[in-house]
Design a protein around this motif. Structure first.
Motif, PDB file in Angstrom:
ATOM      1  N   LYS A   1       0.828  -1.203   0.000  1.00 55.44           N
ATOM      2  CA  LYS A   1       0.000   0.000   0.000  1.00 55.44           C
ATOM      3  C   LYS A   1       0.871   1.267   0.000  1.00 55.44           C
ATOM      4  O   LYS A   1       0.617   2.209  -0.761  1.00 55.44           O
TER       5      LYS A   1
ATOM      6  N   VAL B   1       0.900   4.142  -2.960  1.00 55.29           N
ATOM      7  CA  VAL B   1       0.600   5.564  -2.723  1.00 55.29           C
ATOM      8  C   VAL B   1       1.681   6.434  -3.353  1.00 55.29           C
ATOM      9  O   VAL B   1       1.404   7.474  -3.946  1.00 55.29           O
TER      10      VAL B   1
ATOM     11  N   ILE C   1       2.025   4.021   6.425  1.00 49.08           N
ATOM     12  CA  ILE C   1       0.850   3.142   6.511  1.00 49.08           C
ATOM     13  C   ILE C   1       0.968   2.371   7.823  1.00 49.08           C
ATOM     14  O   ILE C   1       1.906   1.598   8.016  1.00 49.08           O
TER      15      ILE C   1
ATOM     16  N   GLY D   1      -1.893   6.587   6.154  1.00 48.36           N
ATOM     17  CA  GLY D   1      -2.927   5.628   5.780  1.00 48.36           C
ATOM     18  C   GLY D   1      -2.876   4.436   6.712  1.00 48.36           C
ATOM     19  O   GLY D   1      -2.061   4.383   7.629  1.00 48.36           O
TER      20      GLY D   1
END
Lengths: 788, 166, 287
Positions: free
Chosen positions: A435, A439, A663, A725
């Motif tokens: 992730k 991003v 994250i 995130g």
């Protein structure tokens, strides 16, 4: 989007409800310790040593006592009469309250001046004349271990050297075997420097001893009011201050980060003076006193090594630590963990062999060993593993992201037993890193970097994929001074269905007044807006060990859920009675019980609560209250995948963090807004030690940067725009599946930044740099390497 | 001892102080307005920021006697009978505070910033609050809080207060 | 941190200020912006017996062009400089410099006169004023005298302002045609004193030959330093890359920085070289 079980009106878990505590803070109505003003209160200021190591030849207070308004000057000799001149540390070492003959670090407390206001107290402090006989201090922890080093703690019976303790974890022999057989071994010395939490509010107290009632009320900046009450009783019980005679009030706290866990001499002196005079005594530190004398964090010298295959499979790690504790071991750790939770340092990677050892040593520096927004030495461990992982990736010629993917513990392998004995509860490391890379568009950044390198521009990308360990902790292993590290919640629901809940923890900005209310709302369906939260008063709150080490959600948060579930069980019984059905015929949705198959027949939680006071079933206790002391079965293991992109000026070597993506996985999220806010703040406290902060001493023991002029706390200009995130991997053993998050970013950010900078400088052949990495340090390194 | 006359949060005051009394101590100790805080001793942290004749000032670096004839605004003077000041609303709505210790100074600094520059860029806000240290928030949400207050003060559409927590 | 006691006076005219300064003698200090003095007093590094606050004296705060000079009243606040339309339009170097001085609150009070009169080589205006060839007006009961910025700084915290005198104005030759200015300092974080700072003014003729140059250095010498050899290297040159490199090298060689927390002597010299080069180029780009 985070799924919520409750409506917005109820405001249970997952809702970003605005904070309940903000109303007073934004209107100047917070109540911090320096705002406490009591009738007849006197002020205390502290005379401090200009030397790091010296004999006190004399203390002449006569000039000070001549100043109108100076009431008393207290020295170690005065305290000695009551046997109050020494106190125990949390690690069962001893620390001077005031010295009787020797000072052990610069800025150590030497005498206290009591006066009618703080201005006169300061004048009095300047007028106290202390004659010293300076000695050569021991500042280097390695030299402190040499046979000819002076013994710094002759007060400890039989002590013939400066070694404090030795600690080990893991299997030494098995690890050595793997190292000896490995294709590739990398090793690196690292220094994780001494830093300071520097919460914007310094420490202080108002000690108010009432002679008539023989009762002490202590307003103080503490993260752990109950533990402090017990410590006060242990230290001063012999003069009559037994535990029932002591009330500790921790009012609003202007940031803690671990620095407000220890007991500092100033608190004890204030108590002693109030006890002797019967007058309230206020003591508030200056910033420079706070930086120079209060507990430090880190100061670990680490030799870390990694062994693996030539295609990049990690097989073993080895850590050797020298811990500089200053003149006493005043670490704030659980009793059985002299290195805190350093043994988490095997990281997020799947391998079976590790060995760690640490030795602690005395020097002539201030004592301490606190967190700096970290769960007991986890930052040091994570820095070492994440840095050496990059060194290893470089050595085997693999992209650091790829190497991590290939070594991660797999999602399906949890719970996972680490080589140093921890059982990681859950995690999905692949998902987090993927992730973060998505991003940023990681691959595009690597292409950009390659192009920039051709033009002689310095750009670096750094990754940190860390595993945290928080929520101390299970009573079988975790205690502080023998008290098990549970935490508590007490919920009282009033007849009209509104509630008050009290906790043994203490928020210092984490937003407990909001998030605890959300947990109770989630479990009982009472709107969070109708739930008042209280902490920080030992007379009213249930006993708990306090807030630090990201433990509040894992322990007290769990206690809140468990206490609420006790109440829900009671509610079911009352609902069954009111609806004249059996308990099994009822089903729960947040806020009400209804009869299965007949949803129109229901009772709201408010109706049920009212009945508990007005119409409770025969044989049942009236009222609607529950208390729970939660003893966690395991710690929780939050994780994160952080990627940092830096640009470095190729002449001034100024470092610009262009992007930083974090994250985090902290399990189930109570309030996304607050979790994100915690991550932002922790990241700035990650860039701080990575690029700016370090307490620096010269060889005479003088601190060289003991003010905010030179101890460089980042402003909004140095702090980049953080991109945040989450992934969610619930903790399987926690009642609400949450893990704790406050410290993850501080733990995870420094290696991401250091790895990015080293990556940028790898074009010069740089393999490692110690934090804080400053333009000057980069210039110096390249100069030494002959590259500029 | 000297007499100082000034207006604070709209109210006329006469206070007797020593020449050396720092303005922040007069406000906190003599006027018992404790919303103005002290976070350092080197004029670095900005926790003591107030407005003097509309200018943001570090009240730890001014003498109380220098306030003579001036008009002071502290955090206690921001909200009115109509409600919170936009900057207070901005901080609350955007989670621009954690422990709240730096918040009063941060908000008063932001008010002057927005008066001079009603629609500042992120960069301008960051430089504009560079004399105020916050140890908790990492500044992201303080920037958002100030942007929100700016929008509110100039009557523009309010930005979203949802966390950008992907 | 609390200052020692002192007496405080706040005169309304310069003449009253002179009378007070005379009366109080050597133990008196002038309070202008106070953002250097009060912090020193709080730390008790300075403990004057008397403070003469000149903030109530009218007519000491202005920024104007007059008679071929940019005139800055000594009590002009840094923030006034930052917000002045005249400065924004013509005197870019002040925009560069003020942004880097401490922080906005400090700039609301700190004065240009005080920044110079404090006599600290770590302050930013001295180097800027050197680059611009400023003169300082010093007033006393016997009248006014003017001192070149090159003869203003005597030693650490000592300047040409004698006891009983007050610095009242800074005068800078108005920036003419084909002139560019720039300032930058390397700092550890925003608002810090310079690790090394460089102020540059260059003027060229129509053909691009440098006719005038001023270069001042911040915090790399016991006193604020004019980089004379660097200026000489530029004047008469066409400001080629080699000319600029030479000037930058001279600046690095001629300053006398010391090792401290901001870096080693050698590092600072190297930074002086880099920043001098960059500021010359930036000044040229503003011509």
């Amino acid at each position: 989007m985070i799924k919520c079980k409750t409506s917005k009106e109820i405001g249970g878990m997952g809702h970003s409800i605005k904070r309940k505590e903000d109303a007073r803070f934004i209107q100047g109505k917070g109540n911090y310790v320096d705002d406490v003003k009591l009738p007849g209160m006197l002020h205390m200021d502290i005379v401090r040593s200009p030397y790091a190591y010296a004999k006190i030849k004399s203390i002449d207070a006569s000039k000070a006592l001549e100043i109108p308004g100076v009431v008393a000057v207290v020295t170690g000799k005065d305290l000695e009469k009551y046997n109050l001149h020494w106190m125990p540390t949390l690690m069962s070492d001893t620390q001077m309250v005031l010295p009787t003959d020797t000072v052990m670090y610069q800025a150590q407390e030497v005498a206290a001046v009591i006066a009618t206001d703080r201005y006169i107290a300061r004048d009095g402090k300047e007028a106290v004349v202390v004659e010293y006989e300076p000695m050569t201090p021991v500042m280097d922890p390695y030299k402190s271990l040499e046979p000819d080093a002076p013994v710094l703690r002759p007060d400890k019976e039989g002590k013939t050297d400066n070694h404090i303790w030795h600690w080990e974890a893991g299997d030494k022999d098995a690890t050595e075997k793997v190292f000896n057989a490995a294709d590739v071994v990398v090793e690196q010395d690292m220094y994780i420097p001494r830093i300071h939490v520097a919460s914007i509010e310094t420490c202080g107290c108002v000690a108010n001893y009432n002679k008539v009632d023989n009762h002490l009320t202590m307003y103080m900046t503490t993260q752990a009011p109950h533990a402090i009450r017990t410590v006060i009783a242990l230290v001063a019980g012999h003069v009559g201050l037994t535990e029932e005679k002591v009330r500790v009030i921790s009012p609003d706290i202007g940031g803690g980060f671990g620095g407000k866990v220890p007991v500092y001499p100033g608190y004890v002196i204030a108590i002693a003076v109030s006890f002797l005079t019967g007058v309230p005594i206020k003591w508030i530190e200056d910033r420079s006193e706070n930086l120079q004398a209060d507990s430090f964090a880190r100061d670990y010298h680490i030799k870390v090594a990694m062994a693996g295959t030539k295609d990049g499979k990690i097989q073993a790690t080895r850590f050797k630590v020298l811990a500089d504790h200053g003149y006493t071991d005043a670490s704030a750790n659980p009793s059985k963990f002299p290195t805190g939770l350093f043994s988490i340092g095997t990281g997020s990677y799947d391998y079976n062999n590790a060995f760690m050892e640490a030795d602690a040593v005395y020097t002539n520096k201030p004592p301490g060993g606190v967190a700096y927004r970290c769960s007991f030495r986890v930052t040091e461990a994570v820095h070492a593993i994440e840095r050496i992982t990059d060194v290893f990736a470089t050595k085997v010629g693999k992209d650091p992201a790829q190497l991590r993917f290939e070594n991660f513990i797999k999602k399906e392998d949890f719970p996972w037993k680490s080589p140093t004995g921890w059982e990681y509860d859950s995690g999905d490391y692949h998902a987090g890193l993927k992730k973060a890379m998505d991003v940023l568009d990681y691959d595009a950044l690597r292409v950009e970097q390659a192009e920039k390198r051709k033009r002689g521009e310095l750009m670096g990308i750094g990754i940190s994929t860390f595993t945290e360990i928080v929520g101390a902790g299970p009573s079988k292993d975790f205690d502080i001074l023998g008290i098990k590290m549970f935490d508590s919640a007490e919920i009282r629901v009033h007849p009209t269905g509104k509630a008050i809940a009290r906790f043994g923890t203490k928020s210092q900005g984490q937003g407990h007044e909001t998030t605890y209310a959300q947990i109770v709302a989630e479990e009982l369906g009472i709107p969070a807006a109708n739930i008042q939260i209280e902490e920080g008063d030992t007379d009213t709150a249930p006993y708990g060990l306090g807030t630090y080490a990201s433990r509040s959600t894992p322990t007290a948060g769990a206690a809140a859920a468990m206490a609420a579930r006790k109440l829900r069980d009671k509610a079911r019984k009352i609902a069954a009675y009111l609806l004249e059905v059996s308990e099994e015929d009822l089903e729960w949705e947040p806020g009400k019980f209804s009869v299965k198959g007949a949803p129109e027949k229901s009772k709201t939680i408010q109706e049920i609560v009212f009945a508990s006071y007005t119409n409770h079933p025969p044989g049942m206790e009236a009222g609607f209250e529950a208390t729970h002391y939660y003893d966690p079965p395991n710690l929780t293991f939050p994780s994160g995948a952080y990627i940092c992109v830096v640009d470095i000026d190729n002449e001034t070597f100024e470092i610009k963090v262009r992007r930083f993506v974090a994250i985090d996985d902290c399990g189930n999220i109570i309030n996304p807004m607050i979790v994100q806010g915690q991550v932002h703040g922790g990241l700035t406290q990650g860039i701080a030690p990575a690029m700016y902060e370090e307490l620096i001493y010269d060889d005479q023991g003088n601190i060289l940067n003991g003010t905010f002029m030179d101890y460089l706390v980042p402003t909004a200009v140095e702090s980049p725009n953080w991109e945040t995130g989450h992934t969610i991997t619930p903790s399987p053993h926690h009642p609400i599946g949450a893990k704790g998050v406050g410290e993850s970013p501080t733990v995870g950010a420094p290696p991401a930044i250091a790895n990015a900078i080293v990556d940028a400088l790898s074009v010069y052949g740089v393999e490692h740099m110690d934090i804080p990495i400053t333009p000057y340090k980069v210039w110096k390194k390249l100069k030494e390497m002959g590259k500029i | 001892m000297r007499e100082v006359r000034f207006k604070i949060n709209g109210e006329e005051k006469v206070v007797t102080v020593e020449s050396r009394t720092l303005l922040v101590h007069m406000i906190r100790e003599q006027l018992s307005m404790t919303g103005t805080h002290i976070g350092c001793d080197t004029s670095s942290c900005g926790a003591c920021t107030i407005l003097i004749d509309g200018k943001s000032a570090k009240s730890c670096t001014l003498l109380a006697v220098q306030a003579n004839g001036k008009e002071i605004i502290t955090v206690e003077g921001l909200a009115t009978a109509e409600g919170l000041h936009p900057i207070q609303e901005g901080f609350k709505e955007n989670h621009g505070l954690h422990c709240g210790f730096c918040t009063p100074g941060m908000m008063l600094r932001a008010i002057e910033l927005l008066e001079k520059n009603p629609d500042p860029t992120e960069e301008e806000i960051r430089w504009g609050i560079s004399g105020n240290l916050c140890r908790c928030t990492g500044y992201n949400n303080i920037v958002k809080a100030i942007q929100y207050a700016g929008a509110k003060m100039r009557g523009a559409e309010l930005p979203s207060t949802e966390p950008e927590f992907v | 941190m609390i200052p020692e006691g002192f007496s405080y006076a706040v005169p309304n005219t310069l003449d009253d200020a002179f009378t007070l300064l005379k009366e109080f003698g050597e133990d008196a200090k002038i309070l202008a912006g106070g953002h250097s003095l009060i912090p020193m007093m709080k730390l008790r590094f300075a403990s004057p017996t008397h403070l003469v606050d000149i903030n109530n004296i009218p007519g000491l705060s202005y920024i104007k062009e007059e008679g071929g000079y940019l005139k800055i009243g000594a009590m002009t606040r840094e923030a006034d400089l930052e917000e002045s339309a005249l400065i924004k339009k013509k005197y870019h170097i002040f925009m560069d410099a003020t942004k880097l001085i401490a922080d906005p609150q400090v700039r609301n009070f700190g004065t240009v006169g005080g920044n110079i009169a404090h006599g600290d080589a770590a302050n930013d205006h001295p180097a800027v004023m050197m680059a611009l060839g400023a003169e300082v007006e010093i007033s006393s009961p016997s009248g006014k005298r003017t001192v070149s910025i090159d003869e203003f700084f005597f030693g650490f915290y000592t300047t040409a302002v004698q006891h009983g005198e007050i610095l009242t104005e800074i005068r800078i030759p108005a920036i003419g045609e084909r002139t560019g200015t720039a300032y930058h300092k390397l700092e550890r974080k925003v608002g810090d004193y310079a690790t090394a700072g460089v102020a540059v003014m260059v003027q060229t003729d129509a053909s691009g030959v440098c006719t005038k140059a001023g270069i001042g250095l911040t915090n790399v010498n016991p006193l604020p330093l004019r980089a004379k050899r660097s200026e000489e290297a530029l004047v008469g040159s066409r400001l080629t890359e080699e000319d600029i490199a030479k000037a930058a090298q001279f600046a690095a060689e001629d300053c006398n920085p010391t090792d401290d927390l901001r870096g080693s002597e050698e590092f600072k010299r190297d930074m002086v070289r880099v920043i001098t080069k960059r500021m010359i180029n930036k000044a040229i780009s503003r011509i």
